[in-house]
Design a protein around this motif. Structure first.
Motif, PDB file in Angstrom:
ATOM      1  N   UNK A  68       1.182  -0.875  -0.297  1.00 33.67           N
ATOM      2  CA  UNK A  68      -0.128   0.419   0.261  1.00 33.67           C
ATOM      3  C   UNK A  68       1.123   1.136   0.150  1.00 33.67           C
ATOM      4  N   UNK A  69       1.984   1.532   0.699  1.00 31.74           N
ATOM      5  CA  UNK A  69       2.751   2.288   0.832  1.00 31.74           C
ATOM      6  C   UNK A  69       3.789   2.859  -0.468  1.00 31.74           C
ATOM      7  N   UNK A  70       3.336   1.124  -1.260  1.00 31.66           N
ATOM      8  CA  UNK A  70       4.751   1.809  -2.163  1.00 31.66           C
ATOM      9  C   UNK A  70       3.349   2.087  -3.677  1.00 31.66           C
ATOM     10  N   UNK A  71       2.651   1.513  -3.027  1.00 34.32           N
ATOM     11  CA  UNK A  71       1.807   1.882  -4.548  1.00 34.32           C
ATOM     12  C   UNK A  71       0.963   3.448  -4.545  1.00 34.32           C
ATOM     13  N   UNK A  72       0.805   3.506  -3.365  1.00 38.53           N
ATOM     14  CA  UNK A  72       0.030   5.345  -1.962  1.00 38.53           C
ATOM     15  C   UNK A  72       0.856   6.074  -3.473  1.00 38.53           C
ATOM     16  N   UNK A  73       2.639   5.731  -2.344  1.00 39.32           N
ATOM     17  CA  UNK A  73       3.372   6.552  -3.654  1.00 39.32           C
ATOM     18  C   UNK A  73       4.060   6.744  -5.002  1.00 39.32           C
ATOM     19  N   UNK A  74       2.994   5.984  -5.707  1.00 34.83           N
ATOM     20  CA  UNK A  74       3.194   5.810  -7.603  1.00 34.83           C
ATOM     21  C   UNK A  74       1.811   6.440  -7.485  1.00 34.83           C
ATOM     22  N   UNK A  75       0.565   7.005  -7.327  1.00 31.94           N
ATOM     23  CA  UNK A  75       0.032   7.508  -7.145  1.00 31.94           C
ATOM     24  C   UNK A  75      -0.149   9.085  -7.418  1.00 31.94           C
TER      25      UNK A  75
END
Length: 136
Positions: A68-75
């Motif tokens: 989630x943390x990794x995906x959130x920073x990509x959005x």
């Protein structure tokens, strides 16, 4: 009954001295008006930032916490939402300071200063409670 009271009872304007200076109406406090307008803009900024962050989080909520943390920073929506919340927070502090200044100015109406300061203070208290509950 004196002539002043009789004039008011007969529908006539109250008696004024002929050489008396006209009473000047007070103007609204400039910083108070600015405080009120800025806090309204900050409220709209908070609403949009929360909507953007929520929209970004809803799409990735079913993933494990590390992803989630990794995906959130990509959005981009999440990043823009966070930046918009920071801008709204800065505007919020400016509105709070201008509201205090608007209250301290003498010989001015203080309606907008009180409105700006009360909205700023109320939202600040709500944000502190929100962050405190989020850290539990």
């Amino acid at each position: 009954m004196n002539s002043f009271e009789q004039g008011n009872m007969n529908g006539m304007p109250p008696y004024r001295e002929p050489n008396a200076a006209p009473v000047a109406e007070l103007k609204h406090s400039g910083p108070g008006i600015a405080s009120f307008i800025i806090i309204l803009v900050a409220i709209v900024g908070y609403i949009f930032s929360i909507a953007m962050i929520t929209a970004a989080v809803i799409g990735i909520v079913d993933q494990p916490i590390e992803a989630i943390t990794e995906s959130l920073m990509e959005q981009a929506g999440a990043i823009l939402g966070i930046l918009l919340m920071m801008v709204a927070a800065i505007l919020h502090l400016v509105a709070l300071i201008l509201g205090i200044i608007g209250l301290l100015i003498k010989n001015r109406k203080k309606l907008f200063a009180i409105l700006g300061l009360s909205l700023s203070g109320g939202i600040l208290i709500l944000l502190i409670i929100l962050f405190a509950l989020g850290s539990l």
